[in-house]
Every structure is written in structure tokens, then in C-alpha cells.
Design a protein around this motif. Structure first.
Motif, short mmCIF file in Angstrom:
data_model
loop_
_atom_site.label_atom_id
_atom_site.label_comp_id
_atom_site.label_asym_id
_atom_site.label_seq_id
_atom_site.Cartn_x
_atom_site.Cartn_y
_atom_site.Cartn_z
N ASP A 161 0.94 -1.14 -0.12
CA ASP A 161 0.01 0.05 0.16
C ASP A 161 0.88 1.37 -0.02
OD1 ASP A 161 -2.01 1.95 0.19
OD2 ASP A 161 -2.95 1.03 2.07
N ARG A 211 2.78 3.17 -12.80
CA ARG A 211 1.88 4.26 -12.42
C ARG A 211 2.84 5.78 -12.69
NH1 ARG A 211 -1.81 2.25 -7.41
NH2 ARG A 211 -3.57 1.12 -8.66
N HIS A 228 -6.50 5.56 -15.64
CA HIS A 228 -7.29 6.14 -14.68
C HIS A 228 -6.76 7.96 -14.92
CE1 HIS A 228 -6.64 2.10 -13.19
NE2 HIS A 228 -7.47 2.31 -12.01
N GLU A 259 -12.83 3.30 -10.28
CA GLU A 259 -12.65 3.64 -8.94
C GLU A 259 -13.38 4.92 -8.45
OE1 GLU A 259 -11.65 1.11 -7.19
OE2 GLU A 259 -10.44 0.07 -8.70
N THR A 262 -14.46 5.69 -4.84
CA THR A 262 -13.41 5.67 -3.90
C THR A 262 -12.25 6.55 -4.20
OG1 THR A 262 -12.43 3.65 -4.91
CG2 THR A 262 -13.98 3.11 -3.20
N ASP A 263 -11.23 6.04 -4.91
CA ASP A 263 -10.11 7.06 -5.23
C ASP A 263 -10.41 8.11 -6.02
OD1 ASP A 263 -8.58 4.98 -3.73
OD2 ASP A 263 -7.70 4.22 -5.28
N ASN A 322 -4.98 12.80 -2.77
CA ASN A 322 -6.21 12.42 -3.51
C ASN A 322 -6.59 13.12 -4.83
OD1 ASN A 322 -9.30 12.60 -3.96
ND2 ASN A 322 -8.59 10.34 -3.40
N GLY A 334 -3.63 5.64 -4.86
CA GLY A 334 -4.70 4.87 -4.21
C GLY A 334 -4.94 5.54 -2.85
N SER A 341 -14.86 9.77 -0.07
CA SER A 341 -14.75 8.31 -0.44
C SER A 341 -15.34 7.38 0.25
CB SER A 341 -13.05 8.10 -0.67
OG SER A 341 -12.46 8.96 -1.55
#
Length: 367
Positions: A161, A211, A228, A259, A262-263, A322, A334, A341
Motif C-alpha cells: 500500500d 503508475r 485512470h 474507482e 473511492t479513489d 487525492n 490509491g 470516498s
């Protein structure tokens, strides 16, 4: 036990109002973000989020009721429990999309790393408050906190994470700066960081490397890692000044945006409410952060100043990263947007932090 009326007279209603307002905007936005999605288990996501907010408000009430001096005494046990939960994630954690971050507890999942942020702020605040004997900013003054930081960061990276690990490190650095770290030590830490970059890059998963590479050049993989960022930019840009209107965002309602509850929930909001709506949300978040810093500045005890500053920095970095990744100025890592979120652990953790801020803001008039 006699109730102290000053708790009501000096209650921080302003912070509570801003918090409830952001959470309400978040629920409305999640309703829109999941409007076109069929829920397999029957319960809409926005109703689940309302349930998490209610649980979070209860946690916020508890953190307000407990005298913060008792919370200071429990800083070390809180940190130990948080680290133990992180360790349990390794063998018993639930794996989702290649990441093992949650502990399944009956009908709901717990993400220990969200609560670790609060526990880390507590233990660092207690440490910086206790060891006044060190010269401010001396190397030995931050070596122990650095060791405190290392274990949870390693455990979070093992999940993996990267976003949460980054937030934890930024909270740590913010508290170091607040404690008055010397420029010389900042240069030493920067040198160590730069020297460790090749090793850090080597330890990253392939999708994490992609990413970062697609952040520099989204066209490198437009249908994969760059998807994304590209879709998020399209959503925000197409919202223009006034937005497309509630439930009328094409990127979200046609499910182009990944997403999105959420994200990338901020992208959904910016598409439907435009630049004006996005600016209002950013302003509300800014109020929360500045209010937290105001509480820190008016705290009568050093421990409270460290604690409130740490919580305010937690909110700031979460919001900055974010929104930054939504608009494409930061790689996708993330990180949830506080109270907007979807997510039980993050919602409860943020409301717990708000409860502590209100606790200290109110009780500074009592002692």
C-alpha cells in the motif's frame, strides 16, 4: 458523576458543522457515482456509507468524551495494538486486486493501516512532548521517532500500500518540522532519501512502476496504467465552470471512470458540479485543516499542540494527494478523500480524528 456545562458552552460546533457538511456532500456524490452500478448484494453503496458515517460519529463522540490526558497515557498501547493488527494482516488478511490490506471481521472488513495513522500521531506527540531534554532538532532527537516510523512503514509496504505508506511518512516529516528540526538534519535526511531511491525503485511492484511512468507520460499505457489519469482529467475538464449537473456526468454514469466511488470520487464531483463545486469542496477542506492548526496554536499543552497538528497534517496530505492524483499532478497511489470516498475504516478513522480535535478545542477552556 456531575456533568460540566462548560463542555456544551465551549463545544466546537463550527468544526462539527463543517464535518457533517462534507460527509453529506460525500454521500450525495457516492449516490451519483454508483447510480449506474447494479449492486450484487442488494444494498446500495451510499446506504453503506451512511452506516459507516453513523459508526464514525459514535467513535467521534467517544473520542470527545474521553479526557485527552487519558488518551496520552494510552499512546503506547494504542500503537502496539495498531502494529499487531498490521502484522496479523500478513497471514490472515483478505486479498483484493493483488493487495492484502484488510482483516475480515464477520460481515465487515477492517483496514488497520487507517487507524495506524492516528496511533502513530499519538505516540510521536507523546515522545516529542516527553523528551524536552533533547536540543530541538538534534539528530538523537529524531532517531527514536524514525525507528518508531520504520516498522509500520515496512508492514504497510508489504501489503503493498504505497499511498498509505507515503501518507504515514509525510505525517512523520510534518511533526518533525513542527518540532523544529534543523536544516542540517533535513539535508541529511534528503541525502539518505536520494541515495535510497534506486533501492526503492527496485522494491516497487511492476504496476507501481508503471503508475509512476504513466504519470510522466499517460500515453505510455492509455488503456492500462495511464487509463485512470486520462479518464480523471477528461471528467474534471468536461465539468467546465458550472458542471454537467447531478447524475449527468457522462464519464461516471457511463462507467468510463475507474474507482469512481473511492479513489476518484473528486473527479465525479468536479464533472457534475464543475469548477465552482470543486472550489467549494476544497474550501471546506481548507477550513478543516486551518481550524485544526488554529486549535494547535491555542493549545495550552505541548502534547495537544503536537496531536492536533499531526491530525491536521493527516487531513492535509490525504486531501492534497487525492485531489493531486485526480487532476494529474501526482501519480496514482490509491489514497481516499476524507469523508467523501467510500470506505468504513477510513471514514471511522477521520471522524475519530475530528472527535479528538473537538475534544482538545473544547477542553482547553476547562483546564
Amino acid at each position: 458523576m456531575k456533568f460540566d456545562r462548560r463542555l456544551v458552552l465551549n463545544f466546537d460546533w463550527f468544526l462539527l458543522f463543517i464535518t457533517i457538511l462534507i460527509a453529506t456532500i460525500g454521500v450525495v456524490n457516492i449516490y451519483s457515482a454508483t447510480f449506474a452500478v447494479k449492486e450484487p448484494d442488494g444494498m446500495p453503496v451510499y446506504l453503506k456509507q451512511i452506516c459507516w458515517i453513523l459508526v464514525g460519529i459514535f467513535a467521534m463522540f467517544l473520542s470527545f468524551c474521553v479526557d485527552y490526558r487519558l488518551l496520552e497515557r494510552s499512546a503506547y498501547p494504542l500503537f502496539v495494538v495498531a502494529v499487531l493488527l498490521l502484522i496479523l494482516v500478513i497471514p490472515f488478511g483478505k486479498s483484493v486486486a493483488g493487495s492484502r490490506r484488510w482483516l475480515q471481521l464477520g460481515v465487515f472488513s477492517l483496514q488497520p493501516s487507517e487507524f495506524l495513522k492516528i496511533a502513530l500521531i499519538f505516540i510521536l506527540s507523546k515522545y516529542f512532548n516527553k523528551y524536552h531534554g533533547y536540543s530541538p532538532g538534534a539528530i538523537r532527537g529524531f532517531l527514536v521517532p524514525f525507528l518508531i516510523l520504520a516498522l509500520p512503514v515496512i508492514l504497510v509496504l508489504l501489503q503493498p500500500d504505497l499511498g498509505t505508506a507515503l501518507i504515514i511518512i509525510l505525517i512523520f516529516l510534518s511533526l518533525l518540522l513542527f518540532n523544529g528540526i534543523k536544516i542540517k538534519n533535513i539535508l541529511i535526511m534528503s541525502s539518505v532519501f536520494l541515495a535510497g531511491l534506486p533501492l526503492f525503485w527496485h522494491c516497487l511492484k511492476n504496476y507501481q512502476k508503471m503508475r509512476i511512468l504513466t504519470f510522466i507520460n499517460p500515453d505510455l499505457d492509455p488503456l492500462g496504467s495511464g487509463y485512470h489519469i486520462i479518464q480523471s482529467k477528461i471528467a474534471i475538464g468536461s465539468g467546465a465552470f458550472w458542471g454537467k449537473g447531478f447524475l449527468k456526468g457522462t464519464q461516471s454514469q457511463l462507467l468510463f471512470l475507474p474507482e469512481q466511488h473511492t479513489d476518484f470520487v473528486f473527479s465525479v464531483f468536479a464533472e457534475e458540479w464543475g469548477f465552482v463545486g470543486a472550489l467549494i469542496v476544497v474550501f471546506l477542506y481548507l477550513l478543516v485543516v486551518l481550524w485544526g492548526l488554529r486549535i494547535a496554536a491555542h493549545s495550552r499543552e505541548d502534547f495537544c499542540a503536537f496531536l492536533t497538528f499531526g491530525i491536521a497534517s493527516m487531513f492535509f496530505w490525504q486531501i492534497f494527494i487525492n485531489i493531486g492524483m485526480s487532476v494529474g499532478i501526482i501519480p496514482v497511489v490509491g489514497v481516499p478523500l476524507p469523508l467523501m470516498s467510500y470506505g468504513g475504516s477510513s471514514t471511522i478513522s477521520f471522524l475519530l480524528g475530528i472527535g479528538i480535535l473537538i475534544n482538545i478545542s473544547t477542553r482547553r477552556f476547562l483546564f
